[in-house]
Design an enzyme around this catalytic site. Structure first.
Site, PDB file in Angstrom:
ATOM      1  N   TYR A 125     -55.424 -36.146  -3.374  1.00 34.69           N
ATOM      2  CA  TYR A 125     -56.468 -36.227  -2.364  1.00 34.69           C
ATOM      3  C   TYR A 125     -55.994 -37.013  -1.143  1.00 34.69           C
ATOM      4  CZ  TYR A 125     -61.212 -36.423  -0.502  1.00 34.69           C
ATOM      5  OH  TYR A 125     -62.322 -36.280   0.283  1.00 34.69           O
ATOM      6  N   TYR A 158     -56.404 -32.429  -9.691  1.00 37.41           N
ATOM      7  CA  TYR A 158     -55.839 -33.333  -8.684  1.00 37.41           C
ATOM      8  C   TYR A 158     -56.315 -34.761  -8.927  1.00 37.41           C
ATOM      9  CZ  TYR A 158     -60.291 -33.463  -6.105  1.00 37.41           C
ATOM     10  OH  TYR A 158     -61.599 -33.644  -5.744  1.00 37.41           O
ATOM     11  N   CYS A 159     -55.578 -35.704  -8.307  1.00 31.42           N
ATOM     12  CA  CYS A 159     -55.954 -37.117  -8.336  1.00 31.42           C
ATOM     13  C   CYS A 159     -55.742 -37.679  -6.932  1.00 31.42           C
ATOM     14  CB  CYS A 159     -55.157 -37.872  -9.396  1.00 31.42           C
ATOM     15  SG  CYS A 159     -53.376 -37.894  -9.116  1.00 31.42           S
ATOM     16  N   GLN A 160     -55.370 -38.941  -6.817  1.00 39.07           N
ATOM     17  CA  GLN A 160     -55.186 -39.532  -5.491  1.00 39.07           C
ATOM     18  C   GLN A 160     -53.801 -39.254  -4.910  1.00 39.07           C
ATOM     19  OE1 GLN A 160     -57.523 -40.838  -3.626  1.00 39.07           O
ATOM     20  NE2 GLN A 160     -56.176 -41.393  -1.940  1.00 39.07           N
TER      21      GLN A 160
END
Length: 95
Positions: free
Chosen positions: A87, A59-61
């Protein structure tokens, strides 16, 4: 899989990767996540040390970097699941 549906409870043989910058990671991250910055020049080299028998959740932002990272991981022979939404979907921030 949406990050809002992700639950580590009961998972075995998995690795959770946060591909955001160290500064983003330090501001908050999922429990048990390992930070491997997508922007690092040696990203592919760093992820090549991950256990091949594990499913990799990434995952990332917002979802862009994790999609690219998942593609790289797939090309290296990993079973990868991109946690879409990022996130920011959990925290209500997308910046």
């Amino acid at each position: 899989m949406s990050i809002t549906e992700f639950d580590q409870q009961g998972l075995t043989k998995y690795t959770l990767i946060d591909v955001r910058t160290p500064e983003e990671f330090d501001a908050g991250h999922l429990e048990n996540a390992i930070n491997i910055n997508w922007y690092d020049e040696d990203f592919a080299e760093q992820v090549s040390d991950l256990p091949k028998g594990n499913t990799i959740y990434v995952y990332c932002q917002k979802g862009g970097r994790s999609a690219m990272a998942a593609s790289v991981l797939d090309s290296l022979g990993y079973r990868t699941i991109d946690l879409t939404g990022g996130y920011g979907a959990l925290t209500g921030t997308s910046d």
